[in-house]
Design a protein around this motif. Sequence first.
Motif, PDB file in Angstrom:
ATOM      1  N   UNK A 154       0.796  -1.230   0.000  1.00 40.37           N
ATOM      2  CA  UNK A 154       0.000   0.000   0.000  1.00 40.37           C
ATOM      3  C   UNK A 154       0.830   1.282   0.000  1.00 40.37           C
ATOM      4  N   UNK A 155       2.137   1.216   0.179  1.00 45.17           N
ATOM      5  CA  UNK A 155       2.926   2.452   0.114  1.00 45.17           C
ATOM      6  C   UNK A 155       2.986   3.013  -1.304  1.00 45.17           C
ATOM      7  N   UNK A 156       2.498   2.239  -2.293  1.00 47.69           N
ATOM      8  CA  UNK A 156       2.456   2.771  -3.658  1.00 47.69           C
ATOM      9  C   UNK A 156       1.083   3.354  -4.006  1.00 47.69           C
ATOM     10  N   UNK A 157       0.226   3.580  -3.012  1.00 45.90           N
ATOM     11  CA  UNK A 157      -1.098   4.137  -3.307  1.00 45.90           C
ATOM     12  C   UNK A 157      -0.972   5.545  -3.908  1.00 45.90           C
ATOM     13  N   UNK A 174       7.825  -3.129   5.607  1.00 51.04           N
ATOM     14  CA  UNK A 174       7.062  -2.225   4.736  1.00 51.04           C
ATOM     15  C   UNK A 174       5.733  -2.821   4.279  1.00 51.04           C
ATOM     16  N   UNK A 175       5.668  -4.118   4.198  1.00 45.23           N
ATOM     17  CA  UNK A 175       4.459  -4.759   3.687  1.00 45.23           C
ATOM     18  C   UNK A 175       3.262  -4.529   4.604  1.00 45.23           C
ATOM     19  N   UNK A 176       3.522  -4.390   5.891  1.00 42.05           N
ATOM     20  CA  UNK A 176       2.437  -4.319   6.862  1.00 42.05           C
ATOM     21  C   UNK A 176       2.353  -2.978   7.594  1.00 42.05           C
ATOM     22  N   UNK A 177       3.295  -2.067   7.372  1.00 34.21           N
ATOM     23  CA  UNK A 177       3.353  -0.826   8.144  1.00 34.21           C
ATOM     24  C   UNK A 177       2.201   0.129   7.830  1.00 34.21           C
ATOM     25  N   UNK A 178       1.851   1.017   8.774  1.00 30.35           N
ATOM     26  CA  UNK A 178       0.904   2.094   8.467  1.00 30.35           C
ATOM     27  C   UNK A 178       1.559   3.102   7.535  1.00 30.35           C
ATOM     28  N   UNK A 179       0.762   3.616   6.596  1.00 26.50           N
ATOM     29  CA  UNK A 179       1.281   4.506   5.559  1.00 26.50           C
ATOM     30  C   UNK A 179       0.581   5.861   5.666  1.00 26.50           C
ATOM     31  N   UNK A 180       1.370   6.924   5.534  1.00 26.21           N
ATOM     32  CA  UNK A 180       0.839   8.287   5.565  1.00 26.21           C
ATOM     33  C   UNK A 180       1.025   8.939   4.194  1.00 26.21           C
ATOM     34  N   UNK A 181       0.595  10.182   4.069  1.00 30.77           N
ATOM     35  CA  UNK A 181       0.763  10.922   2.814  1.00 30.77           C
ATOM     36  C   UNK A 181       0.855  12.406   3.157  1.00 30.77           C
ATOM     37  N   UNK A 182       1.087  13.238   2.153  1.00 30.09           N
ATOM     38  CA  UNK A 182       1.288  14.667   2.417  1.00 30.09           C
ATOM     39  C   UNK A 182       0.060  15.317   3.025  1.00 30.09           C
ATOM     40  N   UNK A 183      -1.115  14.739   2.825  1.00 27.75           N
ATOM     41  CA  UNK A 183      -2.334  15.310   3.394  1.00 27.75           C
ATOM     42  C   UNK A 183      -2.633  14.861   4.802  1.00 27.75           C
ATOM     43  N   UNK A 193      -3.805  13.183  15.264  1.00 34.04           N
ATOM     44  CA  UNK A 193      -3.807  11.810  14.777  1.00 34.04           C
ATOM     45  C   UNK A 193      -5.184  11.165  14.853  1.00 34.04           C
ATOM     46  N   UNK A 194      -6.103  11.795  15.540  1.00 36.44           N
ATOM     47  CA  UNK A 194      -7.463  11.273  15.581  1.00 36.44           C
ATOM     48  C   UNK A 194      -8.236  11.591  14.308  1.00 36.44           C
ATOM     49  N   UNK A 195      -7.804  12.574  13.571  1.00 34.07           N
ATOM     50  CA  UNK A 195      -8.567  13.095  12.438  1.00 34.07           C
ATOM     51  C   UNK A 195      -8.322  12.308  11.156  1.00 34.07           C
ATOM     52  N   UNK A 196      -7.254  12.547  10.475  1.00 40.75           N
ATOM     53  CA  UNK A 196      -6.937  11.874   9.212  1.00 40.75           C
ATOM     54  C   UNK A 196      -5.433  11.706   9.151  1.00 40.75           C
ATOM     55  N   UNK A 197      -4.943  10.701   9.868  1.00 44.77           N
ATOM     56  CA  UNK A 197      -3.499  10.524  10.018  1.00 44.77           C
ATOM     57  C   UNK A 197      -2.922   9.617   8.939  1.00 44.77           C
ATOM     58  N   UNK A 198      -3.513   8.436   8.737  1.00 40.44           N
ATOM     59  CA  UNK A 198      -3.012   7.533   7.710  1.00 40.44           C
ATOM     60  C   UNK A 198      -3.542   7.962   6.344  1.00 40.44           C
ATOM     61  N   UNK A 199      -2.965   7.385   5.286  1.00 35.02           N
ATOM     62  CA  UNK A 199      -3.465   7.709   3.946  1.00 35.02           C
ATOM     63  C   UNK A 199      -4.904   7.245   3.803  1.00 35.02           C
ATOM     64  N   UNK A 200      -5.262   6.163   4.467  1.00 34.16           N
ATOM     65  CA  UNK A 200      -6.649   5.715   4.451  1.00 34.16           C
ATOM     66  C   UNK A 200      -7.564   6.781   5.046  1.00 34.16           C
ATOM     67  N   UNK A 201      -7.098   7.390   6.149  1.00 36.52           N
ATOM     68  CA  UNK A 201      -7.896   8.434   6.780  1.00 36.52           C
ATOM     69  C   UNK A 201      -8.070   9.641   5.878  1.00 36.52           C
ATOM     70  N   UNK A 202      -7.012  10.005   5.171  1.00 34.00           N
ATOM     71  CA  UNK A 202      -7.095  11.130   4.235  1.00 34.00           C
ATOM     72  C   UNK A 202      -8.054  10.791   3.100  1.00 34.00           C
ATOM     73  N   UNK A 203      -7.948   9.593   2.563  1.00 36.49           N
ATOM     74  CA  UNK A 203      -8.854   9.183   1.496  1.00 36.49           C
ATOM     75  C   UNK A 203     -10.296   9.196   1.984  1.00 36.49           C
TER      76      UNK A 203
END
Length: 613
Positions: free
Chosen positions: A283-286, A416-425, A431-441
């Motif tokens: 998922x780090x290539x999302x 890397x296969x299992x780690x939590x992934x973030x993004x610029x957003x 961290x309660x709001x939209x921390x991971x890339x999933x949260x941003x999406x």
Amino acid sequence: MKKIYLMAIAGLFAFGLTSCEDFLDSSNYTEANTSNFPASPSDLNSELAALYGVMNQLSSDPLQSPWFVNYIMSDDANGAGGTGDVECHAIGHLMSNKEGLFDAAWHNTYVGIARANAIIYAVDAFDWTGQEKTRGQLLGEAYFMRGLFYLWGTQFWGNIPAYWAAAAPDPCPQQDAETVIFPHILADFVSAANLMSHGATTKGDGHATKGAAEGFLARAYMFYEGFYKKAGELATATLAEVTLPEQEGVSGSLTKQQVIDFLNDAINNGGYSLVEDYRLLWQYTNELTAPDYAFVADLNEKGKYWAGNGNSEEMFQVQYMNSGGWSGNIGMGFVNQVSLYCGLRCDDDGAGNANGDLATLPFGQGWGQGAVNANLWDDWNDADPRKKATILDAQAECEKFVFTTSCTEDAGYYNKKWMPITCSGSNWGDHNDAYTWWGVYRKNNTEAANNNGNSFQGDHFADMVLLRLADVMLMQSELTGDVTQLNKVRARAGLPPLTYSWTNIKNERRWELACEGLRFNDLRRWSGKDGGTGCEAAVALERQNGSRVNYTGRWTTMHHAKSSWAARYAATDGFLPIPPAQITIADDETVLKQNPGWGSNVDDANMTGTPVY
């Protein structure tokens, strides 16, 4: 982007039905019972959904799940985590820190078995005229799941209570895994493969498929022949036919050639294909993260992003959705908690510097458990691009990574296969709001609420992949001695072909499937039961002794908490302790007794605190 499960999955996990006795520590989870449910064929689909839901129950605590426990027990991962994380250290040292360490794993194993049996024995209460294919698929999935839970149970505990009826007998004694349970496991996967049809269900929708049954049949068969029958090199070994119990979809015995034929069918007719670039599996290539991550800049320039959940290579997986919460029967099992557990160790370095924010983009923070052992990094040739696609060298790759004041067994290498992934957003400030890339999406593209209220701990929805095509292709090469399929896997990574040798087979499985939870049982089957301190598994595990780690901010080396990894493996054969509460309930060693190498009288088995290095 494919199959982003932010909303509920079509009513999954709505009902549950179990029928085990108290001895097996299982109970009803709804008011539905065998007197009023199932009342119609559609009810069986609800039962099937509840059966799959047991994998989410296991997911609610990764330290009770086969995929994460087997990963930590291997030589390629450390328990790691923090100084107070006794459970993960105990598991990593092949020890126990409390009597109830695996109570939930035991409980959920038998919930799964009971739910599978309920479907198998209820299916013909209804008329399936004109719906024979639907019946075959449903029944095949139930056989598949029963085989899967028994496979996990026997790999965890060896000889366990077992039954193949609508309800458990009372008492329900331990059965011999080698002579009784494994032939039933193989029969269940054969039934599943023969009852299901390719294309009968949508691949990647969370249901078992014919191809998945064929792949797990091979996995179970190879463990049986390698571990119990001590067959050694399977390609050259002469293997006796395995007599299977009679049940629907099974006829007679099972041969090695039949297993190979099933694998060939899965590869050639299952409709699966290798994802074109190895990195696209993770998922780090999302599409939200790739523009910020230099390691995948070439993919980003080509507009190629994560293949997604349910991609063409996934053959079976645990799925998640935005329904995780902090209460209820499954709770955070609807969230991929392994991702949180494998995140960069939280806390700070004593000077206020913490991991998981902009300076470690795109890798988020978590509990720091299951950190990669330094030997895996050192053993792996840099020329293999899968190495850096799999392992994060946090000190080299992150702008600023710190070893925290609470870290243990942390060499600075992460999965890397299992780690939590973030993004610029990502919201670094909340961290309660939209921390991971999933949260941003979720926040930017849907109206879905943040159901668990904590993006840091709850916005993790990548599939936990339990079987993928590359694994099936490598098993085919291992059984046949023909490296055609192995070399296709290597070609995907841009690597030159190899000739056949058992060593090449073993190495290829270690590299291709690194950090996916398969290594420990591969070592066990390559070693054979009762292998002692000199067997391959014991020797590999013992190499953790002396490997470099950081402990609370200072560099040192690992050592075993009480004796040695080799001694603990030799004493246990890699089996876990049967929950003492279950032995107390049985109160009869002819019904249930503890595995060798465990118990209150075995000093080397018990850990009272975390190892201090």
